[in-house]
Design a protein around this motif. Structure first.
Motif, PDB file in Angstrom:
ATOM      1  N   TYR A  49       0.828  -1.204   0.000  1.00  0.00           N
ATOM      2  CA  TYR A  49       0.000   0.000   0.000  1.00  0.00           C
ATOM      3  C   TYR A  49       0.866   1.260   0.000  1.00  0.00           C
ATOM      4  N   LEU A  50       1.857   1.308   0.883  1.00  0.00           N
ATOM      5  CA  LEU A  50       2.653   2.521   1.045  1.00  0.00           C
ATOM      6  C   LEU A  50       3.541   2.818  -0.156  1.00  0.00           C
ATOM      7  N   THR A  51       4.006   1.791  -0.868  1.00  0.00           N
ATOM      8  CA  THR A  51       4.872   2.048  -2.020  1.00  0.00           C
ATOM      9  C   THR A  51       4.131   2.806  -3.122  1.00  0.00           C
ATOM     10  N   ARG A  52       2.809   2.720  -3.146  1.00  0.00           N
ATOM     11  CA  ARG A  52       2.022   3.477  -4.128  1.00  0.00           C
ATOM     12  C   ARG A  52       1.640   4.865  -3.622  1.00  0.00           C
ATOM     13  N   ASP A  99       8.946   9.498  -1.803  1.00  0.00           N
ATOM     14  CA  ASP A  99      10.326   9.602  -1.318  1.00  0.00           C
ATOM     15  C   ASP A  99      10.747   8.299  -0.639  1.00  0.00           C
ATOM     16  N   LYS A 100      11.847   7.705  -1.111  1.00  0.00           N
ATOM     17  CA  LYS A 100      12.255   6.410  -0.564  1.00  0.00           C
ATOM     18  C   LYS A 100      12.671   6.504   0.901  1.00  0.00           C
ATOM     19  N   ARG A 111      14.897   4.808  -6.174  1.00  0.00           N
ATOM     20  CA  ARG A 111      13.516   4.553  -5.762  1.00  0.00           C
ATOM     21  C   ARG A 111      12.941   3.352  -6.516  1.00  0.00           C
ATOM     22  N   VAL A 112      13.238   3.258  -7.789  1.00  0.00           N
ATOM     23  CA  VAL A 112      12.738   2.135  -8.605  1.00  0.00           C
ATOM     24  C   VAL A 112      13.252   0.804  -8.062  1.00  0.00           C
ATOM     25  N   GLN A 113      14.525   0.758  -7.690  1.00  0.00           N
ATOM     26  CA  GLN A 113      15.089  -0.477  -7.136  1.00  0.00           C
ATOM     27  C   GLN A 113      14.461  -0.810  -5.792  1.00  0.00           C
ATOM     28  N   VAL A 114      14.188   0.207  -4.989  1.00  0.00           N
ATOM     29  CA  VAL A 114      13.549  -0.036  -3.695  1.00  0.00           C
ATOM     30  C   VAL A 114      12.148  -0.604  -3.898  1.00  0.00           C
ATOM     31  N   LEU A 115      11.417  -0.061  -4.855  1.00  0.00           N
ATOM     32  CA  LEU A 115      10.059  -0.554  -5.110  1.00  0.00           C
ATOM     33  C   LEU A 115      10.060  -1.961  -5.693  1.00  0.00           C
TER      34      LEU A 115
END
Length: 88
Positions: free
Chosen positions: A15-18, A22-23, A83-87
């Motif tokens: 939920y929070l990743t959407r 900010d990472k 951020r993309v890698q974290v997601l």
């Protein structure tokens, strides 16, 4: 969710990743939610008398350096990821 996943983190993270762009804020929010979730469980275990075992505290002390190492390694990895890698 906490019973199904242990700490309830996977649905919260999805939920929070959407919702959080900010990472660093995402990481802090997830960490805060984990601390609160675990804190409530520790309080419940203490009230039930399950936290007053000598062997439990010995294991906690022995594992504390590994927890510190994990926090250090996670922080270093977080700084390297976009951020993309974290997601992902």
């Amino acid at each position: 969710m906490g019973t199904l996943f242990g700490a309830g983190a996977p649905p919260y993270v999805m939920y929070l990743t959407r919702r959080i762009e900010d990472k660093a804020v995402l990481r802090a929010t997830i960490a805060t939610m984990a601390v609160l979730s675990v804190g409530v469980r520790l309080l419940a275990f203490a009230v039930a008398g399950l936290m007053f075992n000598r062997e439990l505290w010995i294991v906690c002390v022995l594992l504390a350096p590994m927890a510190a190492l994990g926090l250090y390694a996670g922080h270093r990895a977080h700084l390297r990821f976009s951020r993309v890698q974290v997601l992902r």
